[in-house]
Design an enzyme around this catalytic site. Structure first.
Site, short mmCIF file in Angstrom:
data_model
loop_
_atom_site.label_atom_id
_atom_site.label_comp_id
_atom_site.label_asym_id
_atom_site.label_seq_id
_atom_site.Cartn_x
_atom_site.Cartn_y
_atom_site.Cartn_z
N SER A 103 -10.79 -13.45 83.03
CA SER A 103 -11.25 -13.43 81.64
C SER A 103 -10.20 -13.80 80.60
CB SER A 103 -11.85 -12.06 81.31
OG SER A 103 -13.08 -11.89 81.98
N ALA A 118 -4.49 -11.36 83.88
CA ALA A 118 -5.31 -10.14 83.87
C ALA A 118 -4.54 -8.94 84.38
CB ALA A 118 -6.56 -10.35 84.73
N CYS A 119 -3.55 -9.16 85.24
CA CYS A 119 -2.93 -8.05 85.98
C CYS A 119 -1.45 -7.94 85.70
CB CYS A 119 -3.11 -8.27 87.49
SG CYS A 119 -4.76 -8.69 88.01
N ASN A 300 -2.64 -3.38 90.20
CA ASN A 300 -3.35 -3.53 88.94
C ASN A 300 -4.48 -2.50 88.85
OD1 ASN A 300 -4.99 -4.79 90.93
ND2 ASN A 300 -6.02 -5.94 89.32
N PRO A 301 -5.25 -2.44 87.76
CA PRO A 301 -6.22 -1.35 87.58
C PRO A 301 -7.29 -1.19 88.65
CG PRO A 301 -5.75 -2.31 85.46
CD PRO A 301 -5.06 -3.17 86.48
N CYS A 302 -7.70 -2.27 89.30
CA CYS A 302 -8.73 -2.12 90.33
C CYS A 302 -8.20 -2.09 91.73
CB CYS A 302 -9.75 -3.23 90.19
SG CYS A 302 -10.80 -3.02 88.75
N GLY A 303 -6.89 -2.16 91.90
CA GLY A 303 -6.27 -1.94 93.19
C GLY A 303 -6.15 -3.14 94.09
N GLU A 304 -6.66 -4.31 93.66
CA GLU A 304 -6.67 -5.46 94.56
C GLU A 304 -5.41 -6.32 94.47
OE1 GLU A 304 -7.88 -7.39 90.76
OE2 GLU A 304 -8.21 -5.46 91.73
N THR A 451 -15.28 -9.33 89.76
CA THR A 451 -15.77 -10.50 89.01
C THR A 451 -16.93 -10.09 88.13
OG1 THR A 451 -17.30 -11.15 90.77
CG2 THR A 451 -15.07 -12.05 90.88
N THR A 453 -17.63 -9.66 84.92
CA THR A 453 -18.04 -10.46 83.78
C THR A 453 -18.16 -11.93 84.12
OG1 THR A 453 -16.84 -8.88 82.40
CG2 THR A 453 -17.58 -10.89 81.35
#
Length: 793
Positions: A103, A118-119, A300-304, A451, A453
């Protein structure tokens, strides 16, 4: 003022003979085929806007803005590069919905901000200077649209000595609240809300407090949290043994703890409300491409996306639903198109690193030294449906491994080719690739990212998740509901003749095709949703993609509400054994149910729940108890920044709290009306039988704009002050056991204007806080398919 608007105003003021040359060529740009939902998301969150918030660019212009900007990087390596042609390739790839970048790239490329990542991961060292430097850097990153991850494992535990001051450490969790408050302040005006990942090692002395730090749904709402599990810990879990607890201040063992006790608490809390997740830190470091540079501590915030301190990563996803060819009504996977898209995507993402304007210099240095990119996928569930393959099948697992293996292989080939033209990443010497390859441009190439958005824009399913819902009802205006059906189901239902409104309403009601009459069995078998699939299949699919992913996989393992704690534990063990780098679970309705349930109460069995539901439906709505002529109570005077707040708590004839009145001196205006509204709603709840303790739990911790609170009670807001007054009253009752006829007690507190944002988020976990639509727990995050809202940024 927006730089784009400023430039236009400046140019229009110039004499006509000095017209400014356009930086972007005029090219034929075909109309983009995006569905209405995708258009709404783009218009709301991505397109450039004027000062009134109205879009000043079309969707096609947005994609060209991004394409032309990212193509400029080619000139850094070849002054004769045909930028227009490269931009056209990027434009075609995005507007055909074959690929979407993360994004921030869509939002910011070609604009003044130009922050495209993003990360991010920031270090938090064990000093006050480092902690607040990280807070400052967090604010800059969130302001630019990025998300941040932290390991708080280096901070000494609460109660430990602080040598420089001879004081006592407050521990990691207290400092997390500072980061949380900074995020709350920054996110208010942004187009993409900030999100954080907080990680603590399982061998940290404060780990048990960390595991339960989000037990109260009103705390740390801007954080995902994960416990960093080590191999020695997991080995101890399997044999029911002990493991060492280590003080990070001197890296010495200070105690031993039974591993299963800690593991069971992690699982219990995840069962209750989804937090914490876990990461398997040693597995992540086995795949760390640059161990000579440093160890991975956080994601990062979602762990990936495991990252080194001060490292960032740029992500993008290939739409697998577009990698299919159709001939005579038969569908097959198009490997040639996938290979072409992979090469262009790697080129695009490496260019993003060049064009990025980094929020701080340390991040630019580390990012350009490793040049990590994360190419992933979306539309996987849609692709399976087109191919007639059930998500929960061996065939789907095998295809997942084959596709991701292909993406990793061809992605690395593309990166090797770029290295021949542009040079290998700076830290190549000493990396895992050193001695095996002559060079590779990017230290990592593949990531399976959320993914939420961008999949809405692309009109496809999210990440590698199964479909979340096949049909749902959207509120389009007051009193008007619109039935929306998954496009693939809508198409097939028309072809197969079961597209009646009655059938689709039943699908929307149940969220699944199971037990819906009139739907062919072969269709039911293929159109499975997240809750039709057992947790074991979720983990097996995550593991299949992880085998061929350089970084990690963002995915949610969905459980039905009636799932047990033991079933969650089995999935955690299974994820570890199958080589996953982390796992996030969500038990359906757990966050909403947690507001009502106490302790470890389990939800009612299905049969009992049905009986209860029928009883509730048959009963009349509860009526508030009428007020008598006389009520005794107690009043606390609370000094605030807007005047003296008087909180009066009255009892009924049986000595139970019955109503609350508030008065905010002579403040008037919004503060007065809002305090009165809180008092009225609290009174209504009390008179309707809601326990005072439950009200206190909901109102405590709601904060205004200051993070640490005021006075000895650390009052966060007027609502928090009301809750503290009620808590004081309840304590008084417990100690005296008498009804009230007490006088006034003065206490000095302070507060400021009310902010209902946090309360709104707490109470609407099952609904989008932006538009009120239903939300999905997928990709390790919470996403609204209606408006594009994402809890993870």
């Amino acid at each position: 003022m927006d730089q784009d608007i400023y430039s236009r105003l400046l140019n229009s003021a110039l004499p006509q003979k000095k017209k400014v040359k356009k930086s972007q060529p005029e090219v034929a740009r075909p109309t983009v085929e995006i569905n209405e939902n995708g258009k709404r998301v783009l218009e709301k969150r991505y397109l450039k806007k004027d000062l009134d918030g109205k879009p000043v660019e079309t969707i096609e212009e947005m994609f060209w803005r991004v394409s032309f900007n990212i193509a400029q990087a080619d000139k850094n390596f070849d002054p004769e590069a045909d930028i227009d042609e490269v931009a056209r390739e990027f434009y075609k790839m995005m507007t055909s919905l074959d690929f979407m970048p993360n994004s921030p790239t869509l939002m910011n490329a070609g604009r003044e901000l130009q922050q495209l990542s993003a990360c991010f991961v920031l270090p938090v060292e064990d000093s006050m200077e480092s902690i607040f430097e990280a807070v400052k850097h967090t604010a800059l990153i969130h302001k630019s649209g990025g998300g941040t991850g932290f390991s708080f494992s280096r901070l000494r535990p609460s109660g430990d000595t602080v040598g420089s001051t001879s004081g006592i450490s407050s521990g990691p969790i207290s400092f997390m609240t500072v980061f949380d408050s900074a995020t709350e302040a920054i996110k208010q005006g942004g187009t993409r809300r900030g999100a954080n990942m907080g990680i603590l090692r399982v061998d940290h002395p404060d780990v048990m407090n960390f595991i339960t730090c989000k037990e109260d749904n009103g705390k740390l709402n801007n954080f995902n949290i994960s416990v960093s599990l080590t191999e020695p810990f997991m080995n101890a879990v399997e044999i029911d043994g002990e493991y060492d607890i280590i003080n990070p201040r001197d890296s010495k063992p200070v105690a031993k703890r039974r591993a299963r006790e800690v593991f069971d608490k992690i699982v219990e809390m995840a069962w209750r409300n989804g937090d914490p997740g876990v990461i398997f830190i040693d597995q992540m470091n086995k795949d760390n491409p640059t161990p000579h540079v440093g160890a991975i501590e956080s994601t990062n915030p979602c762990g990936e996306q495991p990252l080194l301190p001060y490292e960032s990563c740029n992500l993008g996803s290939i739409n697998l639903s577009r990698m299919i060819s159709e001939e005579g009504g038969e569908y097959e996977f198009n490997w040639e198109k996938l290979e072409e898209t992979i090469r262009k995507s790697v080129h695009f993402l490496d260019n993003v690193i060049e064009m990025n304007k980094y929020p701080i210099s340390q991040i630019e240095k580390v990012t350009k030294s490793n040049r990590k990119i994360g190419l992933g996928v979306m539309g996987f569930a849609d692709m399976l449906i087109r191919l007639g393959i059930p998500y929960n099948s061996e065939e789907a697992i095998e295809l997942a491994e084959r596709i991701m293996s292909f993406i990793q292989e061809k992605g690395r080939e593309a990166s090797i080719d770029l290295a021949a033209e542009r040079g290998a990443f700076a830290n190549f010497k000493g990396s895992l690739f050193d001695g095996k390859l002559k060079g590779i441009r990017n230290a990592t190439v593949t990531t399976i990212a959320p993914t939420g958005t961008i999949s809405i824009i692309a009109g496809c399913s999210s990440g590698i998740e199964p479909l979340f819902a096949l049909a749902f009802t959207r509120n389009v205006m007051e009193g008007t509901e619109l039935l929306e059906v998954n496009p693939l189901l809508e198409e097939i239902s028309r072809e197969r003749g079961f597209d009646s409104p009655e059938v689709m309403k039943e699908v929307a009601k149940k969220g699944t095709l199971h037990d819906v009459e009139g739907v062919p069995e072969d269709v039911k078998r293929v159109f499975v949703t997240a809750h039709d699939i057992t947790p074991e299949w979720h983990i097996r699919m995550q593991s299949a993609f992880q085998k061929y992913t350089d970084n990690a996989v963002s995915k949610t393992v969905n459980f039905p509400n009636e799932a047990t704690v033991e079933e969650v534990a089995e999935v955690y063990i299974m994820a570890y054994r199958l080589g996953c780098k982390g796992v996030t679970v969500y038990r359906d309705g757990s966050r909403e149910v947690q507001v009502l349930n106490k302790g470890s109460e389990k939800p009612a069995a299905p049969q009992e729940a049905e009986v209860r539901a029928e009883a509730v439906a048959a009963s009349t709505s509860p009526k508030p108890k009428p007020r008598g002529e006389v009520a005794f109570g107690v009043t606390r005077k609370i000094k605030t920044g807007c005047g003296n707040l008087y909180v009066t708590i009255n009892e009924d004839e049986e000595g139970r709290p019955f109503e609350i009145f508030t008065q905010i001196g002579k403040a008037g205006g919004c503060v007065s009306s809002q305090c009165e509204a809180m008092g009225r709603m609290t009174s209504l709840a009390l008179r309707s039988g809601i326990q005072a303790e439950e009200i206190v739990q909901q109102m405590r911790g709601i904060s205004c704009h200051l993070p640490v609170g005021f006075g000895g009670g650390k009052v966060m807001s007027c609502s928090d002050a009301m809750a503290q007054a009620m808590d004081w009253y309840l304590g008084l009752k417990r100690n005296t056991g008498q009804t009230l006829s007490l006088g006034m007690t003065d206490i000095n507190m302070a507060s400021s204007k009310l902010d209902f944002t946090l309360a709104n988020e707490i109470m609407k976990r099952g609904a989008c806080p932006d538009c009120g639509s239903a939300v999905e727990h997928s990709d390790g995050c919470l996403v609204c398919r209606g408006c594009g809202y994402s809890e993870c940024g």
